[in-house]
Design a protein around this motif. Structure first.
Motif, PDB file in Angstrom:
ATOM      1  N   SER A   1       0.829  -1.208   0.000  1.00 17.63           N
ATOM      2  CA  SER A   1       0.000   0.000   0.000  1.00 17.63           C
ATOM      3  C   SER A   1       0.862   1.256   0.000  1.00 17.63           C
ATOM      4  O   SER A   1       0.537   2.243  -0.664  1.00 17.63           O
ATOM      5  CB  SER A   1      -0.963   0.000   1.187  1.00 17.63           C
ATOM      6  OG  SER A   1      -0.267  -0.067   2.414  1.00 17.63           O
ATOM      7  N   ALA A   2       1.985   1.246   0.741  1.00 20.80           N
ATOM      8  CA  ALA A   2       2.875   2.413   0.750  1.00 20.80           C
ATOM      9  C   ALA A   2       3.384   2.707  -0.650  1.00 20.80           C
ATOM     10  O   ALA A   2       3.392   3.868  -1.103  1.00 20.80           O
ATOM     11  CB  ALA A   2       4.045   2.173   1.706  1.00 20.80           C
ATOM     12  N   PHE A   3       3.799   1.669  -1.361  1.00 16.96           N
ATOM     13  CA  PHE A   3       4.313   1.881  -2.717  1.00 16.96           C
ATOM     14  C   PHE A   3       3.192   2.200  -3.699  1.00 16.96           C
ATOM     15  O   PHE A   3       3.417   2.918  -4.683  1.00 16.96           O
ATOM     16  CB  PHE A   3       5.128   0.668  -3.167  1.00 16.96           C
ATOM     17  CG  PHE A   3       6.536   0.686  -2.632  1.00 16.96           C
ATOM     18  CD1 PHE A   3       7.546   1.323  -3.330  1.00 16.96           C
ATOM     19  CD2 PHE A   3       6.834   0.087  -1.424  1.00 16.96           C
ATOM     20  CE1 PHE A   3       8.844   1.360  -2.833  1.00 16.96           C
ATOM     21  CE2 PHE A   3       8.125   0.113  -0.908  1.00 16.96           C
ATOM     22  CZ  PHE A   3       9.139   0.758  -1.616  1.00 16.96           C
ATOM     23  N   ASP A   4       1.992   1.691  -3.454  1.00 16.92           N
ATOM     24  CA  ASP A   4       0.850   2.100  -4.274  1.00 16.92           C
ATOM     25  C   ASP A   4       0.660   3.608  -4.207  1.00 16.92           C
ATOM     26  O   ASP A   4       0.427   4.273  -5.223  1.00 16.92           O
ATOM     27  CB  ASP A   4      -0.428   1.416  -3.795  1.00 16.92           C
ATOM     28  CG  ASP A   4      -0.536  -0.029  -4.264  1.00 16.92           C
ATOM     29  OD1 ASP A   4       0.204  -0.415  -5.193  1.00 16.92           O
ATOM     30  OD2 ASP A   4      -1.354  -0.765  -3.698  1.00 16.92           O
ATOM     31  N   TRP A   5       0.721   4.167  -2.968  1.00  7.56           N
ATOM     32  CA  TRP A   5       0.563   5.626  -2.830  1.00  7.56           C
ATOM     33  C   TRP A   5       1.708   6.352  -3.513  1.00  7.56           C
ATOM     34  O   TRP A   5       1.497   7.412  -4.136  1.00  7.56           O
ATOM     35  CB  TRP A   5       0.510   6.010  -1.357  1.00  7.56           C
ATOM     36  CG  TRP A   5      -0.579   5.380  -0.556  1.00  7.56           C
ATOM     37  CD1 TRP A   5      -0.453   4.724   0.637  1.00  7.56           C
ATOM     38  CD2 TRP A   5      -1.982   5.319  -0.870  1.00  7.56           C
ATOM     39  NE1 TRP A   5      -1.663   4.280   1.082  1.00  7.56           N
ATOM     40  CE2 TRP A   5      -2.623   4.628   0.179  1.00  7.56           C
ATOM     41  CE3 TRP A   5      -2.753   5.784  -1.936  1.00  7.56           C
ATOM     42  CZ2 TRP A   5      -3.991   4.393   0.198  1.00  7.56           C
ATOM     43  CZ3 TRP A   5      -4.118   5.545  -1.930  1.00  7.56           C
ATOM     44  CH2 TRP A   5      -4.725   4.857  -0.884  1.00  7.56           C
ATOM     45  N   VAL A   6       2.926   5.815  -3.413  1.00  5.62           N
ATOM     46  CA  VAL A   6       4.080   6.430  -4.079  1.00  5.62           C
ATOM     47  C   VAL A   6       3.827   6.558  -5.581  1.00  5.62           C
ATOM     48  O   VAL A   6       3.989   7.633  -6.183  1.00  5.62           O
ATOM     49  CB  VAL A   6       5.363   5.607  -3.823  1.00  5.62           C
ATOM     50  CG1 VAL A   6       6.472   6.030  -4.793  1.00  5.62           C
ATOM     51  CG2 VAL A   6       5.843   5.770  -2.387  1.00  5.62           C
ATOM     52  N   LEU A   7       3.423   5.447  -6.195  1.00  4.68           N
ATOM     53  CA  LEU A   7       3.232   5.442  -7.647  1.00  4.68           C
ATOM     54  C   LEU A   7       2.065   6.327  -8.064  1.00  4.68           C
ATOM     55  O   LEU A   7       2.099   6.963  -9.125  1.00  4.68           O
ATOM     56  CB  LEU A   7       3.012   4.010  -8.134  1.00  4.68           C
ATOM     57  CG  LEU A   7       4.171   3.036  -7.883  1.00  4.68           C
ATOM     58  CD1 LEU A   7       3.823   1.646  -8.405  1.00  4.68           C
ATOM     59  CD2 LEU A   7       5.459   3.537  -8.516  1.00  4.68           C
ATOM     60  N   ALA A   8       1.013   6.379  -7.229  1.00  4.48           N
ATOM     61  CA  ALA A   8      -0.163   7.178  -7.575  1.00  4.48           C
ATOM     62  C   ALA A   8       0.102   8.670  -7.433  1.00  4.48           C
ATOM     63  O   ALA A   8      -0.395   9.478  -8.234  1.00  4.48           O
ATOM     64  CB  ALA A   8      -1.340   6.772  -6.697  1.00  4.48           C
ATOM     65  N   LEU A   9       0.868   9.054  -6.424  1.00  2.51           N
ATOM     66  CA  LEU A   9       1.066  10.475  -6.140  1.00  2.51           C
ATOM     67  C   LEU A   9       2.257  11.081  -6.880  1.00  2.51           C
ATOM     68  O   LEU A   9       2.322  12.308  -7.057  1.00  2.51           O
ATOM     69  CB  LEU A   9       1.247  10.681  -4.637  1.00  2.51           C
ATOM     70  CG  LEU A   9       0.008  10.394  -3.781  1.00  2.51           C
ATOM     71  CD1 LEU A   9       0.342  10.470  -2.301  1.00  2.51           C
ATOM     72  CD2 LEU A   9      -1.117  11.373  -4.115  1.00  2.51           C
ATOM     73  N   HIS A  10       3.180  10.250  -7.305  1.00  2.00           N
ATOM     74  CA  HIS A  10       4.379  10.760  -7.972  1.00  2.00           C
ATOM     75  C   HIS A  10       4.072  11.688  -9.147  1.00  2.00           C
ATOM     76  O   HIS A  10       4.719  12.744  -9.286  1.00  2.00           O
ATOM     77  CB  HIS A  10       5.260   9.592  -8.429  1.00  2.00           C
ATOM     78  CG  HIS A  10       6.492  10.025  -9.169  1.00  2.00           C
ATOM     79  ND1 HIS A  10       6.547  10.101 -10.551  1.00  2.00           N
ATOM     80  CD2 HIS A  10       7.710  10.436  -8.720  1.00  2.00           C
ATOM     81  CE1 HIS A  10       7.740  10.523 -10.921  1.00  2.00           C
ATOM     82  NE2 HIS A  10       8.456  10.725  -9.842  1.00  2.00           N
ATOM     83  N   PRO A  11       3.087  11.382 -10.008  1.00  2.00           N
ATOM     84  CA  PRO A  11       2.858  12.261 -11.160  1.00  2.00           C
ATOM     85  C   PRO A  11       2.266  13.625 -10.802  1.00  2.00           C
ATOM     86  O   PRO A  11       2.344  14.558 -11.612  1.00  2.00           O
ATOM     87  CB  PRO A  11       1.858  11.458 -12.021  1.00  2.00           C
ATOM     88  CG  PRO A  11       1.933  10.059 -11.524  1.00  2.00           C
ATOM     89  CD  PRO A  11       2.251  10.173 -10.070  1.00  2.00           C
ATOM     90  N   ILE A  12       1.645  13.766  -9.625  1.00  2.00           N
ATOM     91  CA  ILE A  12       0.934  15.016  -9.332  1.00  2.00           C
ATOM     92  C   ILE A  12       1.519  15.800  -8.160  1.00  2.00           C
ATOM     93  O   ILE A  12       1.264  17.004  -8.047  1.00  2.00           O
ATOM     94  CB  ILE A  12      -0.557  14.748  -9.055  1.00  2.00           C
ATOM     95  CG1 ILE A  12      -0.742  13.907  -7.787  1.00  2.00           C
ATOM     96  CG2 ILE A  12      -1.237  14.081 -10.247  1.00  2.00           C
ATOM     97  CD1 ILE A  12      -2.197  13.816  -7.350  1.00  2.00           C
ATOM     98  N   ALA A  13       2.290  15.170  -7.299  1.00  2.00           N
ATOM     99  CA  ALA A  13       2.859  15.866  -6.141  1.00  2.00           C
ATOM    100  C   ALA A  13       4.124  16.618  -6.533  1.00  2.00           C
ATOM    101  O   ALA A  13       4.798  16.291  -7.521  1.00  2.00           O
ATOM    102  CB  ALA A  13       3.169  14.864  -5.031  1.00  2.00           C
ATOM    103  N   ALA A  14       4.468  17.642  -5.740  1.00  2.00           N
ATOM    104  CA  ALA A  14       5.717  18.366  -5.975  1.00  2.00           C
ATOM    105  C   ALA A  14       6.901  17.447  -5.708  1.00  2.00           C
ATOM    106  O   ALA A  14       7.915  17.489  -6.420  1.00  2.00           O
ATOM    107  CB  ALA A  14       5.788  19.596  -5.080  1.00  2.00           C
ATOM    108  N   SER A  15       6.784  16.616  -4.696  1.00  2.00           N
ATOM    109  CA  SER A  15       7.799  15.595  -4.416  1.00  2.00           C
ATOM    110  C   SER A  15       7.164  14.485  -3.603  1.00  2.00           C
ATOM    111  O   SER A  15       6.191  14.712  -2.877  1.00  2.00           O
ATOM    112  CB  SER A  15       8.987  16.185  -3.644  1.00  2.00           C
ATOM    113  OG  SER A  15       8.615  16.541  -2.317  1.00  2.00           O
ATOM    114  N   VAL A  16       7.692  13.287  -3.757  1.00  2.00           N
ATOM    115  CA  VAL A  16       7.265  12.144  -2.959  1.00  2.00           C
ATOM    116  C   VAL A  16       8.514  11.466  -2.420  1.00  2.00           C
ATOM    117  O   VAL A  16       9.426  11.133  -3.182  1.00  2.00           O
ATOM    118  CB  VAL A  16       6.443  11.132  -3.788  1.00  2.00           C
ATOM    119  CG1 VAL A  16       6.126   9.898  -2.948  1.00  2.00           C
ATOM    120  CG2 VAL A  16       5.158  11.755  -4.301  1.00  2.00           C
TER     121      VAL A  16
END
Length: 329
Positions: free
Chosen positions: A164-179
């Motif tokens: 789940s942690a890596f799911d959030w990483v992959l989902a947020l990477h394209p839209i967050a300023a940094s992950v």
């Protein structure tokens, strides 16, 4: 209906996972009013909490479907029947009335219903705490991400090493300023494939490390976290949001004291999905009978079986089989 004490429904569904959401649709199709109680703040149960970005391949009619898309579809399917969602709430006490049951929630409010359907999956989810984040839940820290758009342009720190942690990483990477992902060990519980994918995206991964402090901006918002890294000392990371993806514990909680036949966090049911207690039914992973196979698809069928039998229990003149939905006007 309002949330005032004593609200009445034909059916109260305990658990807003896929089985509970489909039961809400089917209850509406049968003309029953219903409320859905769940300890999590968003519908979807284990799918939302654990693998919203993963593809699911064994739901009939879909070659593949993303977890969150399945939940969104189930919520939309039930929406015309206006289920009452009582999220972030726990079912505490159940009493039998002359013509139904009374359910007491944490906080003391009561719901009256003709019947209860337990669709609690593997049990009530309780997030594992992040000690440094005490007092920050809802103020910058979350345990899962119901809306990606809320984190657009933010600096996000994700704590954990599971899928789940890596799911959030992959989902947020394209839209967050940094992950940035912080994990207390060098090894991950997550599948090698998604760890590799995160690394290929250039996501910063800090291992053998712990978040030790949340740093507050003068406005009261979160602006950074301090991280202690084994062997190298402390580091401050910019952070507008922290996702504490440390996993969940699950148990049936007060349901175990309701006079049901329970074995290994599962409730025994008969072929109508009725439990050992009158007007209490169960469906989905929480329901047990010989030969049971725990699949989302199984839960859908059990939800329909339970609701149809509940409809007859509430109105003996009703037909067990309501006809096909394709024939409804």
């Amino acid at each position: 209906m309002t949330e005032a004490s004593g609200d009445s429904y034909d059916l109260v569904i305990i658990g807003a996972g896929p089985t509970g959401l489909f039961a809400a649709y089917y209850a509406g199709f049968r003309g029953l009013s219903m409320a859905i109680v769940d300890s999590l703040p968003e519908p979807g149960g284990q799918v939302t909490a654990m693998y919203p970005e993963k593809m699911i391949y064994d739901v009939g009619g879909f070659a593949e479907i993303r977890g969150r898309d399945l939940v969104d579809g189930l919520v939309k399917q039930a929406a015309p029947w206006k289920p009452k969602y009582l999220l972030g709430r726990k079912a505490e006490k159940l009493e039998t009335l002359e013509n139904g049951v009374e359910l007491t929630l944490d906080g003391g409010e009561t719901l009256r219903a003709g019947a209860v359907l337990v669709t609690a999956g593997i049990g009530e989810f309780t997030p594992r705490p992040l000690p440094a984040g005490d007092g920050w839940l809802g103020r910058g820290m979350v345990h899962f991400v119901p809306s990606f758009d809320a984190h657009a342009g933010q600096h996000v720190v994700i704590v954990g090493g599971g899928d789940s942690a890596f799911d959030w990483v992959l989902a947020l990477h394209p839209i967050a300023a940094s992950v940035t992902l912080v994990h207390r060990r060098a090894k991950f519980r997550a599948a090698d494939s998604i760890v590799r994918q995160a690394r290929e995206l250039g996501v910063r991964i800090i291992t053998d490390a712990e978040v030790t402090r949340f740093v507050e901006h003068e406005s009261g918002a979160l602006e950074a976290v301090d991280v202690s890294v084994k062997g190298t000392g402390d580091e401050r990371l910019p952070a507008n949001a922290v996702v504490a993806a440390l996993g969940f514990t699950a148990d049936l909680g007060p349901i175990e004291s309701w006079g049901l036949e329970i074995d290994h966090r599962a409730i025994a049911v008969d072929s109508t999905m009725a439990t050992a207690r009158e007007r209490v039914y169960a469906a989905g992973d929480v329901a047990a009978y010989p030969g049971k196979v725990k699949l989302i698809a199984t839960g859908f069928g059990e939800a329909a079986t339970a609701v149809n039998n509940i409809a007859v229990a509430l109105d003996p003149d009703a037909h067990l089989f309501p006809g096909h939905s394709s024939n409804a006007e």
